[in-house]
Design an enzyme around this catalytic site. Structure first.
Site: not given
Ligand code: MRU
Length: 346
Positions: A94, A237, A247
């Site tokens: 990712r 993120d 995020n």
């Molecule tokens: O696509 P995802 O579910 O991996 O996205 C997660 C998020 O955007 C969360 O808000 C972020 O990773 C913070 S997790 C502590």
């Protein structure tokens, strides 16, 4: 070293010779753990969103490296090359969550040392990443709860809880700690298209006895207008050096709405989410996922005139953020100062 005991649901469990991953695609209907014994499997678990959330992705990748070393070390004296190839594969799983690259860099640095017992050393490194993340979440929980003193309502987005981290959570860690001190109303947005809010966040909170109210994403403006919430509390993120925050898609919309309604935005993330080399949010790679995650089945044919645009993160500029909470401390009003002050803080 063993993993810290934590009472909240666990997204990841190291068994001694495998990584157990809670398949978050099946929540809340089913609790199913898949077991992985190689890095290829762990990379696949990240790509397919069995495990998701920035810190959890990083921790899973670290254990993926452990599995790679376990497999390759026994089999060939070229093991370092093969482990490096597995690390590259994990890095491609990712693009946006910087914790993935941060964790892989920690593992690479450990591997670069002269190690008497590479298996033990590399496992200890992964377990440290895991345990440090849980400790950071508890620390941030308290720091964030201090800021929320007196708040009557908060809203969160996506899932930034135990499911997205080593345990306890970032944004949900703050909500957990704050709720323990004083009752407050917790709202969660559904978080389309993958529904992390509806399927994960409200479930995770209810497992902890914290009542949560689910809203459609499109109800957020009206909720803010009602005066029910004082703060938006979210994870991240990737945080750029100037305090811009990548995020889950929709975070930027919430921040813009919050500005209009006098609601404040708190971002909660460990310093492993800060990309010190990224000057601002414009340069952050935003993951685009398969349009099929959005499109109804009737549009999934060659003749269809309907396509979909599916960016899964956005960037909230620092000037819409009131507080960035990390385990090293809090930056209030990051616009203009960025997060550089945390770099050498302990
Ligand atoms: O696509 P995802 O579910 O991996 O996205 C997660 C998020 O955007 C969360 O808000 C972020 O990773 C913070 S997790 C502590």
């Amino acid at each position: 070293m063993t993993m810290q005991n934590n009472k909240t649901v666990q997204a990841l469990q190291w068994t001694g010779d495998a990584l157990k991953v809670l398949d978050q695609r099946q929540l809340p209907e089913k609790i199913v753990y898949d077991e992985y014994k190689d890095a290829v499997g762990v990379a696949e678990a990240i790509v397919t969103m069995r495990v998701r959330g920035a810190p959890a992705i990083g921790i899973a990748a670290a254990y993926g490296v452990v599995l790679s070393v376990r497999r390759q070390y026994a089999q060939s004296n070229q093991w370092r090359k093969k482990v490096a190839a597995d690390i590259e594969l994990l890095a491609k799983s990712r693009p946006t969550a910087v914790n993935l690259f941060w964790a892989l860099d920690q593992m690479k640095a450990e591997l670069a040392k002269q190690l008497d017992n590479p298996l033990a050393a590399i496992l200890a490194c992964a377990e440290k990443i895991h345990n440090d993340d849980i400790a950071a979440n508890h620390k941030m929980g308290e720091l964030g709860a201090d800021i929320l003193t007196g708040a009557k309502g908060v809203m969160t987005h996506c899932n930034a809880g135990a499911l997205a981290t080593g345990g306890y959570g970032t944004a949900l860690g703050v909500i957990r700690s704050a709720y323990r001190r004083q009752r407050l109303n917790v709202y969660a947005g559904e978080t389309r298209p993958w529904l992390q809010g509806a399927r994960l966040t409200v479930w995770e909170l209810s497992q902890d006895g914290i009542p949560a109210t689910l809203i459609a994403d499109s109800a957020a403006a009206w909720l803010m207008k009602s005066g029910a919430i004082d703060w938006i509390v979210v994870g991240a993120d990737r945080i750029a050096a100037n305090g811009d925050v990548a995020n889950k898609i929709g975070t930027y919309s919430l921040a813009v709405l919050a500005e209009q309604h006098g609601v404040k935005v708190m971002v909660v993330a460990p310093t492993s989410t800060i990309d010190w080399n990224m000057p601002n949010g414009d340069l952050i790679e935003i993951e685009q996922r398969n349009p099929n995650e959005l499109l109804p089945a009737c549009y999934l044919n060659e003749d269809s005139q309907v396509s979909a645009w599916n960016p899964v993160f956005d960037v909230t500029p620092a000037d819409l953020i009131a507080a960035i909470v990390t385990e090293r401390g809090v930056i209030l009003n990051p616009a203009g100062q960025g997060v550089g002050g945390l770099r050498n803080a302990i």
